[in-house]
Design a protein around this motif. Structure first.
Motif, PDB file in Angstrom:
ATOM      1  N   MET A 223     -21.145 -33.889   6.334  1.00  0.00           N
ATOM      2  CA  MET A 223     -20.186 -34.964   6.407  1.00  0.00           C
ATOM      3  C   MET A 223     -20.943 -36.273   6.322  1.00  0.00           C
ATOM      4  N   LYS A 224     -20.444 -37.159   5.469  1.00  0.00           N
ATOM      5  CA  LYS A 224     -21.084 -38.475   5.421  1.00  0.00           C
ATOM      6  C   LYS A 224     -20.056 -39.524   5.031  1.00  0.00           C
ATOM      7  N   LEU A 225     -20.319 -40.720   5.495  1.00  0.00           N
ATOM      8  CA  LEU A 225     -19.501 -41.873   5.138  1.00  0.00           C
ATOM      9  C   LEU A 225     -19.903 -42.291   3.734  1.00  0.00           C
ATOM     10  N   ILE A 226     -18.936 -42.338   2.819  1.00  0.00           N
ATOM     11  CA  ILE A 226     -19.295 -42.730   1.458  1.00  0.00           C
ATOM     12  C   ILE A 226     -18.774 -44.116   1.089  1.00  0.00           C
ATOM     13  N   ARG A 227     -17.782 -44.613   1.852  1.00  0.00           N
ATOM     14  CA  ARG A 227     -17.305 -45.971   1.583  1.00  0.00           C
ATOM     15  C   ARG A 227     -16.639 -46.540   2.832  1.00  0.00           C
ATOM     16  N   LEU A 228     -16.883 -47.829   3.029  1.00  0.00           N
ATOM     17  CA  LEU A 228     -16.296 -48.548   4.150  1.00  0.00           C
ATOM     18  C   LEU A 228     -15.730 -49.846   3.607  1.00  0.00           C
ATOM     19  N   THR A 229     -14.417 -50.026   3.732  1.00  0.00           N
ATOM     20  CA  THR A 229     -13.767 -51.240   3.255  1.00  0.00           C
ATOM     21  C   THR A 229     -12.764 -51.715   4.285  1.00  0.00           C
ATOM     22  N   LYS A 230     -12.843 -52.949   4.677  1.00  0.00           N
ATOM     23  CA  LYS A 230     -11.874 -53.605   5.563  1.00  0.00           C
ATOM     24  C   LYS A 230     -11.168 -52.667   6.542  1.00  0.00           C
ATOM     25  N   GLY A 231     -11.924 -51.991   7.346  1.00  0.00           N
ATOM     26  CA  GLY A 231     -11.344 -51.126   8.362  1.00  0.00           C
ATOM     27  C   GLY A 231     -10.916 -49.754   7.891  1.00  0.00           C
ATOM     28  N   ASN A 232     -11.217 -49.395   6.654  1.00  0.00           N
ATOM     29  CA  ASN A 232     -10.920 -48.052   6.162  1.00  0.00           C
ATOM     30  C   ASN A 232     -12.222 -47.317   5.888  1.00  0.00           C
ATOM     31  N   PHE A 233     -12.248 -46.068   6.280  1.00  0.00           N
ATOM     32  CA  PHE A 233     -13.433 -45.233   6.156  1.00  0.00           C
ATOM     33  C   PHE A 233     -13.130 -44.081   5.211  1.00  0.00           C
ATOM     34  N   LEU A 234     -14.039 -43.819   4.283  1.00  0.00           N
ATOM     35  CA  LEU A 234     -13.891 -42.682   3.388  1.00  0.00           C
ATOM     36  C   LEU A 234     -15.077 -41.754   3.622  1.00  0.00           C
ATOM     37  N   PHE A 235     -14.768 -40.526   4.055  1.00  0.00           N
ATOM     38  CA  PHE A 235     -15.790 -39.539   4.377  1.00  0.00           C
ATOM     39  C   PHE A 235     -15.782 -38.418   3.349  1.00  0.00           C
ATOM     40  N   GLN A 236     -16.962 -37.895   3.064  1.00  0.00           N
ATOM     41  CA  GLN A 236     -17.114 -36.715   2.212  1.00  0.00           C
ATOM     42  C   GLN A 236     -17.487 -35.540   3.109  1.00  0.00           C
ATOM     43  N   PHE A 237     -16.760 -34.452   2.984  1.00  0.00           N
ATOM     44  CA  PHE A 237     -17.017 -33.232   3.742  1.00  0.00           C
ATOM     45  C   PHE A 237     -17.357 -32.112   2.785  1.00  0.00           C
ATOM     46  N   GLY A 238     -18.317 -31.289   3.159  1.00  0.00           N
ATOM     47  CA  GLY A 238     -18.525 -30.041   2.457  1.00  0.00           C
ATOM     48  C   GLY A 238     -17.370 -29.113   2.813  1.00  0.00           C
ATOM     49  N   LYS A 239     -17.206 -28.035   2.070  1.00  0.00           N
ATOM     50  CA  LYS A 239     -16.091 -27.124   2.323  1.00  0.00           C
ATOM     51  C   LYS A 239     -16.139 -26.536   3.733  1.00  0.00           C
ATOM     52  N   ARG A 240     -17.327 -26.151   4.157  1.00  0.00           N
ATOM     53  CA  ARG A 240     -17.452 -25.591   5.511  1.00  0.00           C
ATOM     54  C   ARG A 240     -17.202 -26.652   6.576  1.00  0.00           C
ATOM     55  N   GLU A 241     -17.674 -27.882   6.322  1.00  0.00           N
ATOM     56  CA  GLU A 241     -17.491 -28.951   7.298  1.00  0.00           C
ATOM     57  C   GLU A 241     -16.016 -29.252   7.522  1.00  0.00           C
ATOM     58  N   LYS A 242     -15.243 -29.280   6.459  1.00  0.00           N
ATOM     59  CA  LYS A 242     -13.806 -29.514   6.603  1.00  0.00           C
ATOM     60  C   LYS A 242     -13.185 -28.400   7.447  1.00  0.00           C
ATOM     61  N   HIS A 243     -13.549 -27.175   7.153  1.00  0.00           N
ATOM     62  CA  HIS A 243     -13.028 -26.032   7.906  1.00  0.00           C
ATOM     63  C   HIS A 243     -13.425 -26.140   9.380  1.00  0.00           C
ATOM     64  N   LEU A 244     -14.685 -26.485   9.645  1.00  0.00           N
ATOM     65  CA  LEU A 244     -15.151 -26.620  11.028  1.00  0.00           C
ATOM     66  C   LEU A 244     -14.387 -27.719  11.760  1.00  0.00           C
ATOM     67  N   LEU A 245     -14.211 -28.861  11.090  1.00  0.00           N
ATOM     68  CA  LEU A 245     -13.487 -29.961  11.728  1.00  0.00           C
ATOM     69  C   LEU A 245     -12.063 -29.543  12.073  1.00  0.00           C
ATOM     70  N   THR A 246     -11.365 -28.923  11.138  1.00  0.00           N
ATOM     71  CA  THR A 246      -9.984 -28.541  11.425  1.00  0.00           C
ATOM     72  C   THR A 246      -9.922 -27.484  12.531  1.00  0.00           C
ATOM     73  N   GLN A 247     -10.891 -26.580  12.575  1.00  0.00           N
ATOM     74  CA  GLN A 247     -10.923 -25.574  13.644  1.00  0.00           C
ATOM     75  C   GLN A 247     -11.142 -26.237  15.004  1.00  0.00           C
ATOM     76  N   VAL A 248     -12.035 -27.194  15.066  1.00  0.00           N
ATOM     77  CA  VAL A 248     -12.297 -27.900  16.328  1.00  0.00           C
ATOM     78  C   VAL A 248     -11.055 -28.676  16.761  1.00  0.00           C
ATOM     79  N   LEU A 249     -10.427 -29.377  15.828  1.00  0.00           N
ATOM     80  CA  LEU A 249      -9.251 -30.174  16.171  1.00  0.00           C
ATOM     81  C   LEU A 249      -8.094 -29.312  16.656  1.00  0.00           C
TER      82      LEU A 249
END
Length: 157
Positions: free
Chosen positions: A1-27
């Motif tokens: 997971m990494k921050l790829i863009r930051l604009t005026k209070g908006n954050f755009l993150f890139q997740f690998g396929k496993r990272e997205k799955h891990l995040l949703t499982q944790v949430l």
């Protein structure tokens, strides 16, 4: 997971396929902090302590339920994650990111409480088949918190 863009209070993150799955499982583990964990006073020497404690417990339960419903909608929103060749992108406003940090903190602290509130360094001594899932939840939510906090720090620089 990494921050790829930051604009005026908006954050755009890139997740690998496993990272997205891990995040949703944790949430999906939210809420983890057991009810009645927070006490108004350790001594109990407050006027109307029992009534006030009930008000606190009710308020926290309402907030947890509201967060749970919001989280379900967040996870169910097909537009939330945009698929890419290497994984997914997630766009969050500042307020959404701070809310997500609160959810992750509940999972981390709740898992720690469920594990018996172990001291740092002792966690591995209590790791076994029964505690592995709670230990995993505590560590994974902490890792996502660190990455999101790093993104917030970049905003403030």
């Amino acid at each position: 997971m990494k921050l790829i863009r930051l604009t005026k209070g908006n954050f755009l993150f890139q997740f690998g396929k496993r990272e997205k799955h891990l995040l949703t499982q944790v949430l999906r583990l939210y809420p983890r902090i057991p009810p009645a964990t927070f006490r108004l006073s350790k001594s109990g020497k407050l006027p109307d302590a029992e009534a006030n404690q009930c008000l606190l417990d009710e308020s926290l339960a309402e907030r947890r339920e509201q967060n749970r419903k919001t989280l379900q909608a967040f996870l169910a929103d097909a537009r939330r994650f945009t698929d890419t060749e290497s994984g997914s992108r997630l766009s969050l406003s500042s307020s959404e990111l701070e809310w997500l940090l609160q959810i992750l903190n509940d999972v981390r602290v709740g898992s720690w409480i469920i594990l018996g509130s172990p001291q740092q360094g002792i966690e591995f001594k209590i790791l076994n088949e029964k505690t592995a899932a709670d230990f995993w939840a505590m560590e994974m939510s902490g890792q996502f918190q660190v990455r999101f906090l790093e993104a917030l720090e970049k905003r403030e620089v």
